[in-house]
Design an enzyme around this catalytic site. Structure first.
Site, PDB file in Angstrom:
ATOM      1  CD  GLU A 279      -2.616  -1.095   2.710  1.00 57.83           C
ATOM      2  OE1 GLU A 279      -2.234  -0.325   3.625  1.00 57.83           O
ATOM      3  OE2 GLU A 279      -3.582  -1.845   2.832  1.00 57.83           O
ATOM      4  N   PRO A 280       1.666   1.459  -1.021  1.00 64.83           N
ATOM      5  CG  PRO A 280       2.703   1.513  -3.122  1.00 64.83           C
ATOM      6  CD  PRO A 280       1.767   0.688  -2.267  1.00 64.83           C
ATOM      7  NE  ARG A 282       6.201   9.512   3.356  1.00 62.02           N
ATOM      8  CZ  ARG A 282       5.667  10.488   4.107  1.00 62.02           C
ATOM      9  NH1 ARG A 282       5.868  11.739   3.792  1.00 62.02           N
ATOM     10  NH2 ARG A 282       4.936  10.197   5.165  1.00 62.02           N
ATOM     11  NE  ARG A 319       4.655  15.258   4.460  1.00 61.00           N
ATOM     12  CZ  ARG A 319       5.925  15.076   4.728  1.00 61.00           C
ATOM     13  NH1 ARG A 319       6.819  15.848   4.171  1.00 61.00           N
ATOM     14  NH2 ARG A 319       6.307  14.130   5.545  1.00 61.00           N
ATOM     15  CE1 TYR A 323       2.225  14.784  10.382  1.00 62.99           C
ATOM     16  CE2 TYR A 323       2.630  15.460   8.126  1.00 62.99           C
ATOM     17  CZ  TYR A 323       1.800  14.902   9.076  1.00 62.99           C
ATOM     18  OH  TYR A 323       0.569  14.465   8.704  1.00 62.99           O
ATOM     19  CB  CYS A 349      -2.073  35.785  10.731  1.00 62.03           C
ATOM     20  SG  CYS A 349      -2.318  36.974   9.422  1.00 62.03           S
ATOM     21  CE1 TYR A 378      -0.406  10.540   3.202  1.00 60.52           C
ATOM     22  CE2 TYR A 378       1.905  10.238   2.685  1.00 60.52           C
ATOM     23  CZ  TYR A 378       0.673   9.713   2.993  1.00 60.52           C
ATOM     24  OH  TYR A 378       0.521   8.358   3.065  1.00 60.52           O
TER      25      TYR A 378
HETATM   26  N1  LLP Z   1      -1.636   2.048   4.426  1.00 56.54           N
HETATM   27  C1  LLP Z   1      -2.170   2.545   5.554  1.00 56.54           C
HETATM   28  C2  LLP Z   1      -3.096   1.730   6.326  1.00 56.54           C
HETATM   29  C3  LLP Z   1      -1.825   3.842   5.972  1.00 56.54           C
HETATM   30  O1  LLP Z   1      -2.351   4.329   7.094  1.00 56.54           O
HETATM   31  C4  LLP Z   1      -0.917   4.615   5.208  1.00 56.54           C
HETATM   32  C5  LLP Z   1      -0.531   5.966   5.620  1.00 56.54           C
HETATM   33  C6  LLP Z   1      -0.402   4.058   4.024  1.00 56.54           C
HETATM   34  C7  LLP Z   1      -0.770   2.758   3.678  1.00 56.54           C
HETATM   35  C8  LLP Z   1       0.557   4.800   3.130  1.00 56.54           C
HETATM   36  O2  LLP Z   1       1.733   5.108   3.779  1.00 56.54           O
HETATM   37  P1  LLP Z   1       2.975   5.696   2.943  1.00 56.54           P
HETATM   38  O3  LLP Z   1       3.397   4.641   1.960  1.00 56.54           O
HETATM   39  O4  LLP Z   1       2.498   6.901   2.233  1.00 56.54           O
HETATM   40  O5  LLP Z   1       3.988   5.987   3.959  1.00 56.54           O
HETATM   41  N2  LLP Z   1       0.418  12.918   6.369  1.00 56.54           N
HETATM   42  C9  LLP Z   1       1.636  12.264   6.743  1.00 56.54           C
HETATM   43  C10 LLP Z   1       1.630  10.774   6.391  1.00 56.54           C
HETATM   44  C11 LLP Z   1       0.491  10.006   7.005  1.00 56.54           C
HETATM   45  C12 LLP Z   1       0.472   8.559   6.607  1.00 56.54           C
HETATM   46  C13 LLP Z   1      -0.736   7.877   7.127  1.00 56.54           C
HETATM   47  N3  LLP Z   1      -0.905   6.518   6.708  1.00 56.54           N
HETATM   48  C14 LLP Z   1       2.831  12.976   6.102  1.00 56.54           C
HETATM   49  O6  LLP Z   1       2.625  13.971   5.422  1.00 56.54           O
HETATM   50  O7  LLP Z   1       3.960  12.585   6.306  1.00 56.54           O
END
Ligand code: LLP
Length: 424
Positions: A279-280, A282, A319, A323, A349, A378
């Protein structure tokens, strides 16, 4: 790897000068590269295909939360991507973009009855159940609908990882998934019900992970559970390995390659005869997008601080504020001269509306264009209209062609969305 490069002293998105997009669409605006999306998906697909013996016909389900624009989803859907979704809205987007329902996974820690019924009615591939209470509700809904949807139990493997505490999900105290022992019981309970069909296990331990060790530890937990469940007579045919692999934001730790990541998964799952899912989010989208912005002015203060004031703000790219995330900032038409430290800020502001402190940047002047790189995941999805700033538009480039795939709303549209209470 991406397709935003300098040509003759100007930054391009594939074959299109970013200056042209800024002229025609205005700034701030997100710009995505089709070639980069295709490249990233292709790398992961090839890696998974090279390990078919261990991973089966692995599903790559793009995490829609990372970038839910319909044209981005359609680009990935055309390549065969599935979708990892966490709301009815995301399921609807995936379907509208052409993702077949049997490639849609529905996850999330708080699915409503209405959302679960919707997911069942459109025939998603599987619903990842995250708690006993949710399983009970799902069984009741499926019984009412006289059906038996495929489910996976999301395990909390007690391995947290990620680029920031706010994006770590697999730790013991995090709200996600079911602890191992409880998950075993849940699986047995699900197997005994005629109204759900348990097909496997799922995990997702965090995001922007730059080390394979915690991912490997989590996958091993799933592999071990699979063996135990089978020894108890349960069928386990799918393992959903979640997302989380980090990307190079430049300036940070270099993450492992997708090929190494998939090879590690194949090693852990080898011999289990399961179908894997990745489930990629990013990994596919981050470096396929930039946020294009214009310099409003440079404030050289008497105390020596130099503020680069941009027309993009925290409401467009959350972001850094949320973060402390690092995004590289590059001029679209770089000027020659010494790099100097800048505090890069937006017009909102709040002091939190600061993208970077003391960032060494080449000379910049009012009206120059800059990009934030690594903004395809994101970025736009987390944007808001805070300070009544119109929602940031999105543009997709493919070779020499480009299209506005979400226009900037007009002020009239923004105001028209809000009917006055009839007593006013
Ligand atoms: N699968 C599930 C169940 C998830 O909760 C997530 C991300 C992903 C897959 C995808 O994860 P990735 O491959 O993108 O790392 N807003 C934050 C990131 C939150 C991720 C939440 N879950 C940021 O901007 O860093």
């Amino acid at each position: 790897m991406h397709h935003f490069d300098l040509k003759d002293g100007a930054l391009y998105a594939e074959g299109v000068p970013l200056e042209l997009i800024a002229d025609e669409v205005g700034t701030p605006a997100y710009v995505y590269s089709t070639a980069t999306l295709k490249r990233h998906y292709g790398l992961l697909r090839a890696a998974a295909d090279a390990h078919r013996d261990a991973l089966g016909e692995a599903l790559i389900a793009f995490a829609v939360k990372a970038n839910s624009n319909l044209s981005v989803l359609a680009t990935l859907a055309k390549l065969g991507s599935g979708a990892d979704t966490v709301s009815e809205g995301e399921i609807r987007r995936a379907l509208a973009a052409g993702v077949p329902s049997d490639r849609i996974i529905f996850s999330g820690v708080g699915k409503t009855d209405v959302e679960m019924a919707f997911a069942i009615s459109v025939g998603v591939r599987q619903i990842n159940v995250e708690s006993g209470a949710e399983l009970d509700r799902l069984i009741a809904i499926a019984a009412m609908m006289d059906t038996s949807p495929a489910i996976a139990v999301r395990v909390n493997p007690n391995v947290g990882a990620g680029g920031h505490a706010k994006i770590t999900t697999g730790g013991k105290g995090d709200k996600f998934g079911v602890p191992v022992e409880e998950a075993m019981g849940l699986y047995a309970r699900a197997s005994a019900s005629p109204h759900v069909t348990p097909v496997g296990l799922a995990c997702h331990i965090g995001s922007q992970i730059t080390d394979l060790a915690p991912l490997e530890a989590a996958f091993k937990v799933l592999a071990e559970m699979t063996r135990t469940l089978r020894s108890q007579g349960h069928a386990v045919t799918r393992l959903d390995l979640g997302g989380g692999l980090g990307v190079p934001y430049s300036g940070g730790t270099e993450p492992p390659s997708p090929a190494d990541y998939v090879a590690m998964a194949a090693r852990v799952l080898n011999g289990l005869d399961v179908e894997a899912a990745f489930e990629p989010g990013r990994l596919l989208a981050a470096n396929a997008g930039v946020l294009l912005s214009q310099v409003i002015q440079v404030n050289e203060r008497s105390d020596g601080r130099r503020f680069l004031v941009l027309d993009a703000a925290m409401n467009d790219l959350m972001r850094p504020a949320l973060y402390d995330a690092f995004h590289d900032i590059q001029p679209v038409n770089p000027r020659v001269g010494a790099r100097l430290p800048h505090d890069v800020v937006g017009p909102v502001c709040e002091t939190g509306d600061t993208f970077a402190r003391d960032r060494e940047l080449p000379p910049l002047e009012a009206e120059d264009l800059v990009v934030f790189t690594g903004a395809g995941a994101y970025g736009a999805v987390m944007a808001s209209e805070y300070n009544s700033r119109p929602l940031v538009p999105e543009v997709l480039v493919d070779g020499d062609q480009w299209a506005v795939i979400r226009p900037r709303p007009t002020y009239e549209e923004m105001l028209d969305r809000e009917p006055f209470a009839d007593w006013l």
